[in-house]
Design a protein around this motif. Structure first.
Motif: not given
Ligand code: NAD
Length: 306
Positions: A31, A140, A180
Motif C-alpha cells: 500500500d 472511474y 464511492e
Molecule cells: N467502498 C466502496 O463502496 C467500493 C465500491 C465498489 C468498489 N470499491 C473498490 O474496492 C477497492 C477498495 O476500496 P476502499 O473503499 O477500501 O478504498 P480505500 O481508499 O479505503 O482503499 C484503497 C487503498 O489503496 C491504496 N492505494 C491507492 N492507490 C495506490 C497505489 N497507487 N499504490 C498502492 N496503494 C494504493 C490506498 O492507500 C488505500 O489504502 C477499490 O478497488 C475500490 O475501487 C469500493
C-alpha cells in the motif's frame, strides 16, 4: 497460505487482511498509504509501503511467493477521476497491468479484485445482473469496466485465473469519506459532531448498501471455489432510499438533526440495485448483516473515534 493484499491499509482491504490473519494465513500488504492508514494494517501482517505501479513490485512478490493476490488498491474517488482522468487511468489501469504482469510471472493461482456497480452506469432494468453492462458516467466507472476486460484477456491469453467482484455501495468501520460508497461514513462523521446533513436531490434515490464484513466474507469464499472465474456482484439486493437511511440514523444517533435538500448532482444515478443470484449460486454466499445492524456498528465505530 501466503496471500498478498494490495490496498490492505484501506477500508475494505484492512478488514480483509484481519480475516485472512484470523484464518492463519501469512499476509503481505502492499500500500502506498495515499488514502489508507498504517494503523489499519494488522500488526501480524507484513507491510511494504509501495506503489502498485512500481516496477519493484515483481521483486517483492517473487520473494514472498503469494498463492493468491487480492488487489484492492485503487484510485476510488469518482470526482478525482473526472478532474484528472489521466491519474485515474494511471493507477487503475497501468497499476493493474503491473499487478497482473507480476501475478502472471510468479504463477499466482488466482487474482481476486473489485470492479464496481459504477460499470452499470444508469441502466434502469433492476436488479442489475452480471450479464449487463451500461455506459459508465465517470472515468472511474470506465477504468473499472476496462479492468474487467483486462482480467478476462489475461486469463484467456496467459491463463491467469481471476474473480472480479462488482461491489455495490460498501459501508462500515474505517471507511473514509472520499470514496464511492462514502455517504454513510459522511453522515456518521457529521452526526457525531452534531452537524446537519445534506442530501443532493429529493432523497428518493436508492442504493444497495452492503456491509464490509459481507464483502470480506464473499472474498474469502472465493478461495473455496478454485474453478470459479468471472465477474460476480457483491450486494444485498435490498433497495434503500437516502430518506430511509436518514430514518434509520434517527433511531441510532439519539439526537435530532437537520437534513438539507440541495439540487441533484450531475452524473448521480437514481437507482442502483444489484442481483445476488450469481453470488449465492456460484460463490455460495448470501449477505448476513442487515442495514440496521451494520449502521449501528458503523456509527458506534465513528463515535469511538471522537
Ligand atoms: N467502498 C466502496 O463502496 C467500493 C465500491 C465498489 C468498489 N470499491 C473498490 O474496492 C477497492 C477498495 O476500496 P476502499 O473503499 O477500501 O478504498 P480505500 O481508499 O479505503 O482503499 C484503497 C487503498 O489503496 C491504496 N492505494 C491507492 N492507490 C495506490 C497505489 N497507487 N499504490 C498502492 N496503494 C494504493 C490506498 O492507500 C488505500 O489504502 C477499490 O478497488 C475500490 O475501487 C469500493
Amino acid at each position: 497460505m501466503n496471500i498478498c493484499v494490495t490496498g490492505g491499509a484501506g477500508f475494505i482491504g484492512s478488514h480483509l487482511v484481519d480475516k485472512l490473519i484470523e484464518q492463519g494465513h501469512t499476509v503481505l500488504v502492499i500500500d502506498n498509504l495515499s488514502t489508507g492508514c498504517r494503523e489499519f494494517v494488522n500488526p501480524k501482517a507484513q507491510f511494504v509501503e509501495m506503489d502498485i505501479r512500481d516496477s519493484e513490485l515483481l521483486t517483492v512478490l517473487a520473494k514472498f511467493k503469494p498463492e493468491y493476490v487480492f488487489h484492492e488498491a485503487a484510485q476510488t474517488m469518482v470526482p478525482v477521476s473526472m478532474h484528472d482522468p489521466a491519474f485515474d487511468c494511471d493507477v487503475n489501469l497501468m497499476g493493474l497491468i503491473n499487478v497482473l504482469n507480476t501475478c502472471y510471472k510468479i504463477n499466482v493461482k488466482k487474482i481476486i479484485m473489485p470492479s464496481s456497480a459504477a460499470v452499470y452506469g444508469d441502466l434502469d432494468t433492476l436488479p442489475l445482473t452480471e450479464a449487463m453492462v451500461g455506459h459508465p458516467s465517470s472515468f472511474y466507472g470506465l477504468t473499472k469496466l476496462t479492468t474487467e476486460s483486462y482480467l478476462r484477456l489475461y486469463y484467456e491469453a496467459f491463463g491467469l485465473p481471476y474473480i472480479c467482484f462488482r461491489y455495490a455501495n460498501v459501508y462500515g468501520p474505517r471507511q473514509g469519506n472520499g470514496g464511492e460508497g462514502g455517504v454513510i461514513s459522511i453522515f456518521c462523521e457529521r452526526l457525531q459532531k452534531q452537524q446537519d446533513i445534506t442530501i443532493f436531490g429529493d432523497g428518493e434515490q436508492t442504493r444497495d448498501f452492503v456491509y464490509v464484513d459481507d464483502v470480506v466474507a464473499a472474498n474469502l469464499n472465493a478461495l473455496e471455489v478454485p474453478d470459479l472465474v468471472g465477474v460476480i456482484n457483491v450486494s444485498t439486493e435490498v433497495s434503500t432510499s437516502l430518506n430511509e437511511l436518514v430514518a434509520q440514523f434517527k433511531n441510532i444517533v439519539g439526537h435530532d438533526f437537520v437534513v438539507h435538500y440541495e439540487s441533484e448532482r450531475a452524473g448521480d444515478i437514481k437507482h442502483s440495485l444489484l442481483s445476488t443470484k450469481k453470488m449465492m449460486a456460484e460463490l455460495n454466499y448470501s449477505p448476513k448483516i442487515n442495514l440496521t445492524t451494520g449502521l449501528a456498528n458503523t456509527y458506534h465505530y465513528f463515535d469511538s473515534k471522537l
